[in-house]
Design a protein around this motif. Structure first.
Motif: not given
Length: 197
Positions: A90-93, A124-129
């Motif tokens: 996608t275009a965002k984290s 734990m459960s990070p946002e992925l870029h």
């Protein structure tokens, strides 16, 4: 004349009811058939496009360590760990990956939610870029006394992008649906080698 008009109205009503019933039955049969179609078997080492994510399974294993990537197991407990490479398309984290995989009925309860961890720093459960492949671990606690399985079955879920959803008129990823099943061989521990593509 009046009798003829009544007959026509009656015929149209019967035809309309018949048509509606036929459409309803066809719809139900179509839904029933779609629900019971077999899902595609995905190759364990292949890259899978799920809409939001590109996913490549790397390995599955059972761990008896007290801490698995920072997650704390019950005393004497064991964890079933699935490591995979995930790339955000996608275009965002985002961290919209909690519904991405569904465990089969064995060896874990499908209602049990896994811990999801970034392996490089145990976040734990990070946002992925966007566009950055990351190695992630899905970690399920095995039931007490459960024997380590030889294979681990999963269902992979895909979402569809909509420019406007029906409720708020906003863009997003919706309509999760299974696209295939994945059967991973389960190794003896974290030192098990990655599957080769």
């Amino acid at each position: 004349m009046l009798e003829s008009a009544r007959s026509r109205v009656k015929a149209w009503a019967i035809a309309g009811i018949g048509t509606a019933a036929a459409i309803a039955v066809a719809g139900l049969l179509g839904a029933f058939e779609a629900r019971h179609q077999a899902l595609a078997a995905l190759a364990p080492s292949s890259q899978v496009d799920t809409g939001e994510w590109l996913v490549r399974p790397l390995k599955a294993y059972v761990s008896a360590e007290k801490h698995v990537y920072g997650t704390l197991l019950k005393p004497g407990g064991k964890a079933l760990v699935l490591e995979l490479e995930m790339t955000n398309r996608t275009a965002k984290s985002t961290k919209d990956y909690f519904e991405l995989l569904q465990a089969g009925p064995t060896p874990v309860d499908p209602a049990t939610k896994p811990f999801i961890v970034l392996t490089r720093d145990s976040t734990m459960s990070p946002e992925l870029h966007p566009g950055m492949p990351e190695r992630m671990a899905y970690i399920w606690q095995l039931p007490d006394g459960a024997a380590p399985p030889a294979n681990f079955g999963l269902t992979v879920i895909r979402k569809t992008y909509k420019l406007r959803d029906n409720l708020y008129g906003l863009p997003g990823w919706f309509n999760p649906a299974p696209i295939g099943t994945l059967t991973m061989p389960v190794g003896a521990g974290p030192d098990a080698p990655d599957l080769q593509p």
